[in-house]
Each structure stands twice: as structure tokens, then as C-alpha cells.
Write an enzyme that holds these catalytic residues in place. Structure first.
Site, short mmCIF file in Angstrom:
data_model
loop_
_atom_site.label_atom_id
_atom_site.label_comp_id
_atom_site.label_asym_id
_atom_site.label_seq_id
_atom_site.Cartn_x
_atom_site.Cartn_y
_atom_site.Cartn_z
N CYS A 111 -24.96 9.34 4.13
CA CYS A 111 -26.13 9.76 3.36
C CYS A 111 -26.48 11.18 3.75
O CYS A 111 -26.05 11.69 4.77
CB CYS A 111 -27.31 8.86 3.66
SG CYS A 111 -26.94 7.12 3.41
N TRP A 114 -25.80 6.70 0.14
CA TRP A 114 -24.55 6.01 -0.24
C TRP A 114 -24.73 4.60 0.26
O TRP A 114 -24.79 4.36 1.46
CB TRP A 114 -23.33 6.68 0.39
CG TRP A 114 -22.04 6.07 -0.08
CD1 TRP A 114 -21.56 6.06 -1.36
CD2 TRP A 114 -21.09 5.37 0.70
NE1 TRP A 114 -20.37 5.39 -1.42
CE2 TRP A 114 -20.04 4.97 -0.17
CE3 TRP A 114 -20.98 5.04 2.05
CZ2 TRP A 114 -18.93 4.26 0.27
CZ3 TRP A 114 -19.87 4.34 2.49
CH2 TRP A 114 -18.87 3.94 1.60
N ASN A 157 -29.43 7.38 8.02
CA ASN A 157 -28.01 7.44 7.67
C ASN A 157 -27.29 6.59 8.71
O ASN A 157 -27.52 6.74 9.90
CB ASN A 157 -27.51 8.89 7.73
CG ASN A 157 -26.01 8.96 7.45
OD1 ASN A 157 -25.45 8.08 6.81
ND2 ASN A 157 -25.34 9.98 7.97
N GLY A 158 -26.46 5.66 8.25
CA GLY A 158 -25.69 4.84 9.20
C GLY A 158 -25.89 3.37 8.90
O GLY A 158 -26.18 2.99 7.78
N GLU A 206 -8.58 8.14 -7.45
CA GLU A 206 -9.99 8.42 -7.11
C GLU A 206 -10.65 9.36 -8.12
O GLU A 206 -11.86 9.37 -8.22
CB GLU A 206 -10.11 8.96 -5.69
CG GLU A 206 -9.43 10.26 -5.41
CD GLU A 206 -9.67 10.69 -3.95
OE1 GLU A 206 -10.69 10.33 -3.36
OE2 GLU A 206 -8.80 11.40 -3.41
N LYS A 264 -5.01 10.73 -5.42
CA LYS A 264 -5.82 11.68 -6.20
C LYS A 264 -6.08 11.15 -7.60
O LYS A 264 -7.19 11.23 -8.13
CB LYS A 264 -5.10 13.03 -6.25
CG LYS A 264 -5.21 13.80 -4.94
CD LYS A 264 -6.61 14.36 -4.77
CE LYS A 264 -7.05 14.60 -3.36
NZ LYS A 264 -7.07 13.47 -2.47
N LYS A 290 -18.18 11.39 0.36
CA LYS A 290 -17.32 12.38 1.01
C LYS A 290 -16.87 11.92 2.39
O LYS A 290 -15.78 12.22 2.82
CB LYS A 290 -18.06 13.72 1.13
CG LYS A 290 -17.21 14.85 1.70
CD LYS A 290 -15.95 15.08 0.89
CE LYS A 290 -15.05 16.14 1.49
NZ LYS A 290 -13.71 16.16 0.85
N ARG A 305 -22.90 13.92 -0.10
CA ARG A 305 -22.76 12.92 0.97
C ARG A 305 -23.08 11.52 0.47
O ARG A 305 -22.84 10.54 1.15
CB ARG A 305 -23.69 13.27 2.14
CG ARG A 305 -23.36 14.56 2.85
CD ARG A 305 -24.39 14.89 3.90
NE ARG A 305 -24.38 13.93 4.97
CZ ARG A 305 -23.61 14.04 6.06
NH1 ARG A 305 -22.80 15.07 6.17
NH2 ARG A 305 -23.63 13.14 6.99
N HIS A 354 14.23 -1.91 -4.77
CA HIS A 354 13.92 -3.19 -4.10
C HIS A 354 12.70 -3.85 -4.73
O HIS A 354 12.01 -4.62 -4.06
CB HIS A 354 13.69 -2.92 -2.61
CG HIS A 354 14.88 -2.35 -1.92
ND1 HIS A 354 16.02 -3.08 -1.66
CD2 HIS A 354 15.14 -1.09 -1.51
CE1 HIS A 354 16.93 -2.30 -1.08
NE2 HIS A 354 16.42 -1.09 -0.97
N GLU A 401 -0.13 10.69 -1.77
CA GLU A 401 -1.33 11.52 -1.96
C GLU A 401 -1.56 11.80 -3.44
O GLU A 401 -2.69 11.75 -3.92
CB GLU A 401 -1.20 12.81 -1.16
CG GLU A 401 -2.33 13.81 -1.36
CD GLU A 401 -3.71 13.28 -0.94
OE1 GLU A 401 -3.77 12.22 -0.29
OE2 GLU A 401 -4.70 13.92 -1.28
#
Ligand code: AGP
Length: 614
Positions: free
Chosen positions: A2, A75, A101-102, A491, A488, A609, A27, A507, A484
Site C-alpha cells: 500500500c 492493495w 501497510n502490511g 500480466e 508480460k 508493484k 503501490r 514432450h 518472461e
């Protein structure tokens, strides 16, 4: 994760707090809220959704003039993203307002105790428990600082807490454990924030708080204690970011700006780290040469994109140092009872330096007496602080949730560490190290060249906007690049996308290939003959089954031309450095695809983030 802001000074607290929240919205953006102290009362306003929802309400509301306040962008961890669960949260009688935050791990037990004592909690959050506990301490006669100290001793978990009290118009009190908090020192004003971006337009003088500390700020001073009330010290530093660095610099999205900044980010990460004659110097490496020579195993721990950087680094580390190197998802590491001892070096890669999965894995490694080296992009963040040594990537602030320049600079940092180990352990000669450093120093120009010819990739993304899925293939260091590229696209474009080791296709996964399926193929440089030939065969395999092949291959590689429906040319670079140029088209493809789909580029749905909960 947050975003938190606190302020006391001579300006409008509402203006300062809202301005700070705008800089921190990356955030977390599930909800936002503010609390102001004015005329012996608390004014609070909070809304689910993005900060703009709160701004709209505040523009209609008549917030009282105030020079002391706090704010929060959330968040969600405990409780859905609703108005009721938005921060700030109040004590039982609305005397205290708190943002957090947490995660409070023992909140259920504390909630039970409060409810048994007659408290009525209105939200589903862990945070509201703390605001009630704080207010109960005030009602028992404590001041806000003492109340914070007492309550923090009851809490388990990770938290940054920032609180104000209606009858205390002079001070803001905060505390931190395993979650970021910095103080900004202005002229006749003081700031608190999750990171310096919130107040750098007002001051660049900052103090980083240590673990388990409480800080009380007034307009003119700050005072730090531990949770027992004993005096304590923070770590003073000067913020060297330009304000522009926190803005978009003319790009529509932070992500576009950060993709474009990659050449500079690589150059800055290399800056000052190689002395003349090829001898490397990593001044942040606080492990002795003897400790480095004793290392007999390396384990890289990270999440998401940082994990992919570790997968790339493994090839160089093993090739240059001859030390066995494992790469482990941080969230899996400590649950597999890993074999770790004092001769193990654990490398924790984390852009934010706050990812809880990585932090907890790091702690486990340290408990097993491993040496821990952090690679992070965020000065003063928790993971570097808890490591034996740190190598900062100097990528500059990365705001977009989808990581780009941090990824490339993490690879560069890992290569520097590998070369440093090779230098200390004598597994490479100075001239060999110098030659590779010279090649690394060519990478900014190579990435610039890719960016200059990237428009066809953007056009291809727009053409494929309705593709049901996209596959990515790679071999050797191209395999993590494939992973990667798929991440991308997931997301940003919310698409089905998967990366494979090309040799693994036959396979099973080749069953996914049907007419028209777009398949990106990262082709190794021709210099790696065997790898290159096998990859050309893999292209033919998928094309024979109807795939639309999008081939990333170095200039002059004509072997792939007959099998490439689309050909993206890469500068010729050494195999181990190819991820630095091959990743860029995949970043741009995903970004353009998301744009074509009308998605929020910088703040994709459901993401934050930095994920500061496990
Ligand atoms: C990358 O695009 C993602 N946002 C995510 O995978 C990220 O890399 C991961 O959460 C690790 O974050 P960190 O580097 O800050 O630890």
C-alpha cells in the site's frame, strides 16, 4: 503493498497528502482515503477504487483546513476492496485514525479480545483492530507515541502504521516492522511515506527508519524510539531522484518510458564498477574475498520477473565461476528444507526490495548461516538491509507494475557478481573479465538499436489482438526470455500465454500448436552452432503444424528466414548477453497488445508493484 503518506507543517495537509498518494498509487489502487485533524476533530474520507474516486468526493466535500493529516492507497489483503475496508480506520469513538501497510498475523486473536470487551468492528480488515487498540490506550491516559509503542508490542506480522489523534493537532506517530517507512525533513514541515517519491517535490532530505521503531513527527522535529520507548536512530540520506524521474516524461505510460530508459539503466548499472585493466570493483560487496572463495553453492531466490532474471544469470554464473547455481522461486524455497550452510551464497533478487516471499526466504537462508547478497533497485528497502551485501541496480524508479528495466539491470548485476566471483576465485583471467565487461558496455547501444526498429512489433501486436493464445519458445538463456515474454503478455494483456524450453515441446506442449497460433521463437546466435541448429528444427516443427512463427534472430542469420512468418532482427551479441536484446521486443509486444485491448498499462488488474504479503 500500500501507499502511505503523513504530513505536519504549514501547507494544506490535504493538498500534500493527496499529491503524495498520486505518486504512490502504483503501490496499490484498490481503494484510497485521507484523515485530517482540524479543530479538535477528525475529518476522514475514503473510497474504493482508484485515487480519482476519492479526489472526486473531496472536490465536492468541504474538507476543513488542516495542516496535519495522513493518507493511504490500498492493495487489498484482508477484506475486499470496498469503501468500508478502505483506510484510514478509526478507533471505537473516532478519536484515532490509522493507515497501515502490511499484514497483522495475529489480528483474529486481537479482534476476538476486542469484541469480547464490547468493541464493534465495522470492517473486515486487520488494520481496524489496531486503531481500536490505539484508541483504548489513549483512553487509558497514554499519549499517541506511548500508545503506539504499547500496541506494536502486541502485534505479529509486517506493518507500517501511521496514526493521528483528533485532540493532538501537533504530531503524527508511526511505526514499522518488515514494511517500508521513510521520513522527509522539510523547512518547518515533516513528511512520512512508504517511499520518497511521495515527498521529493518538497524535500530531498530523508531518514530511513529501522526495524521495530516508532517515530513521532511535528512541524519542526522528529523523535525515534524502539517499541520499548528507548531512544533510537534512523539512517539519514539524500534523495537523488529528479522529480521528472517520477513523472512520465512525455510518454503515455510509465511502462513505455521505462522500456525506453533501458539503455540508460544498463549503462548506469555498469557505471563505476569496472576499474581500468578490467578489475571489477563492487563497493557494496561487504563479503570478504575469503568468504567468497569459500562459497561452494549459489542459490538464487526471487519471484516473477526477478526469478526469470535469476534463470538467465545461472548460465553465466556456472560458466564463469564453476560454482553450482540453483534458481528457486522464493515462495517455494523455505518449504523444501533446502540444503544450505555457511558456504552457500544466496542471491536475493528484488526490484522493490520488499517482496515478502523473497524476504522470508532470505531470512530462512540466513538462519541456516548462508551468506546473503541482495540485488535490488530500491535504496534502503528491507531486503538489502537484511542482507550481508547488496548490489543496487541503478535502473531509477520503476513505477509500472510490469517490470522491464529492472529485469535487464538485474541480469547485468548478476553478470557483474559472477565476474567478480570469477575474479576473486581466479576462475577467469583479468583480460577475459575485461573483455566481457567491454561487451556489457556495448549493450546500451544494442538495446537502443532494437528500440529504433521496434515499430513492426507494435503493428504485429495490433494485428494479433484477437489471438486466443500465444506461445514462446527458447533454448539456453533464451528459455527464461520465453518465460518472461509470456509473463508480460499475461500480466498486461490478460491473455493465455506460455513459455517453453523449445526442446520440451515434443514432450507434450506441441499439442497446443494449431493453425494460426502465434509462436515467438528466440533463436540463439549462430555462434552457438548446436543450439542454433536445434532451434531451427523447432521452428520447422511448429510451422509444419500451422503455427505463425515470429522469429527473433540475430542480423545475418539467414538459416531461419525460410521458416519465419515474421522476422524480428536482433543485434549480434554474445549468447550469454542475448536476453538483454531479445526481451525488449517481447516487452513492447505485450505493452502494445494491452494498449490495443484498452487495458490499464501501468496498473494491470489484480496486481501491485510489490507484493508485501506472502
Ligand atoms: C513483473 O512484471 C511482475 N510485476 C512481478 O512478477 C515482479 O517481478 C515480482 O513480484 C517480484 O517483484 P520484486 O522484484 O520487487 O521482488
Amino acid at each position: 503493498m500500500c501507499g502511505i503518506v503523513g504530513y505536519v507543517g504549514a501547507q494544506s495537509a490535504l493538498d500534500v497528502v493527496m499529491g503524495g498518494l498520486r505518486r504512490l498509487e502504483y503501490r496499490g489502487y484498490d481503494s484510497a482515503g485521507v484523515a485530517l485533524v482540524a479543530d479538535g476533530a477528525l475529518f476522514t474520507e475514503k473510497r474504493a477504487g482508484k485515487l480519482s474516486n476519492l479526489s472526486k468526493v473531496l472536490s465536492e466535500d468541504t474538507a476543513p483546513p488542516s495542516t496535519l493529516g495522513i493518507g493511504h492507497t490500498r492493495w487489498a489483503t484482508h477484506g475486499a476492496a470496498t469503501d468500508r475496508n478502505a483506510h484510514p480506520h478509526l478507533g471505537a469513538r473516532g478519536r484515532v485514525a490509522l493507515v497501515h501497510n502490511g499484514i497483522i498475523e495475529n489480528f483474529a486473536q486481537l479482534r476476538g479480545q476486542l469484541e469480547a470487551a464490547g468493541h464493534e468492528l465495522r470492517s473486515e480488515t486487520d488494520t481496524e483492530v489496531v486503531s481500536h487498540l490505539l484508541e483504548a490506550e489513549l483512553d487509558a491516559g497514554a499519549d499517541l507515541t506511548t500508545a503506539m509503542q504499547r500496541v506494536c508490542k502486541q502485534l505479529d506480522g509486517a506493518f507500517t502504521l501511521v496514526a493521528v489523534a483528533s485532540d493532538d493537532p501537533e504530531r503524527v506517530v508511526a511505526a514499522r516492522r518488515n514494511s517500508p517507512l521513510v521520513i522527509g525533513l522539510g523547512a518547518d514541515e515533516t513528511f512520512l511515506a512508504s517511499d520518497v517519491a511521495a515527498f521529493i517535490e518538497h524535500t530531498r532530505d530523508a531518514v530511513e527508519l529501522g526495524q521495530d521503531q516508532v517515530v513521532t513527527i511535528t512541524r519542526s522535529e522528529f523523535d525515534i524510539t524502539d517499541f520499548a520507548g528507548n531512544p533510537a536512530e534512523g539512517k539519514r540520506f539524500h534523495v537523488d531522484w529528479d522529480i521528472a524521474a517520477a513523472e512520465k516524461a512525455g510518454y503515455d505510460y510509465f511502462m513505455l518510458k521505462e522500456i525506453a530508459e533501458q539503455p540508460e539503466a544498463i549503462a548506469n548499472t555498469l557505471l563505476g564498477r569496472s576499474a581500468t585493466g578490467g578489475r571489477l570493483q563492487l563497493d557494496e560487496m561487504r563479503l570478504s574475498d575469503d568468504e567468497l572463495r569459500a562459497v561452494d553453492k549459489i542459490i538464487i531466490i526471487a519471484c516473477g520477473t526477478a526469478f526469470h532474471a535469476g534463470l538467465v544469470a545461472k548460465y553465466a554464473i556456472e560458466h564463469w565461476t564453476r560454482i553450482p547455481c540453483e534458481v528457486e522461486l522464493a515462495s517455494e524455497f523455505r518449504y523444501r528444507d533446502p540444503v544450505v550452510d555457511r558456504d552457500t551464497m544466496v542471491i536475493a533478487i528484488s526490484q522493490s526490495g520488499e517482496t515478502m516471499d523473497t524476504l522470508m526466504a532470505l531470512r530462512h537462508a540466513r538462519d541456516q548461516r548462508a551468506k546473503v547478497l541482495a540485488i535490488s533497485n530500491t535504496n534502503g528497502s528491507t531486503i538489502p538491509r537484511e542482507s550481508d551485501a547488496v548490489l543496487y541496480t541503478h535502473a531509477g524508479i520503476e513505477i509500472a507494475v510490469a517490470s522491464t528495466k529492472a529485469f535487464l539491470t538485474q541480469i547485468v548485476a548478476c553478470h557483474l557478481i559472477a565476474l567478480y566471483l570469477a575474479q576473486v576465485r581466479g576462475t577467469m583471467f583479468g583480460d577475459e573479465i575485461g573483455a566481457i565487461v567491454d561487451e556489457l558496455e556495448q549493450m546500451p547501444a544494442a538495446v537502443t538499436k532494437v528500440l529504433a526498429t521496434i515499430e513492426p512489433v507494435r503493428a504485429l501486436a495490433r494485428e494479433l489482438r484477437d489471438a486466443p493464445a500465444v506461445l514462446f519458445l527458447g533454448r539456453h538463456v533464451g528459455y527464461p526470455v520465453a518465460l518472461e515474454g509470456a509473463l508480460k503478455l499475461k500480466e498486461l494483456a490478460y491473455m493465455q500465454a506460455e513459455g517453453f524450453a523449445a526442446g520440451e515441446l515434443k514432450h507434450g506442449p506441441i499439442a497446443l500448436v494449431e493453425q494460426g497460433v502465434p509462436v515467438f521463437v528466440v533463436v540463439p546466435p549462430q555462434g552457438r552452432g548446436q543450439l542454433h541448429e536445434k532451434m531451427v528444427s523447432n521452428i520447422q516443427e511448429v510451422r509444419a503444424r500451422g503455427a505463425r512463427t515470429i522469429v527473433l534472430a540475430e542480423e545475418g542469420d539467414d538459416a531461419v528466414t525460410p521458416y519465419a512468418d515474421e522476422l524480428v532482427r536482433l543485434p549480434s551479441v554474445p549468447t550469454l548477453l542475448q536476453p538483454l536484446v531479445a526481451t525488449v521486443p517481447l516487452q513492447v509486444f505485450a505493452c502494445e497488445m494491452a494498449t490495443a485491448k484498452g487495458h490499464d498499462i501501468d496498473q494491470p488488474r489484480n496486481l501491485a508493484k510489490s507484493v508485501t504479503v506472502e
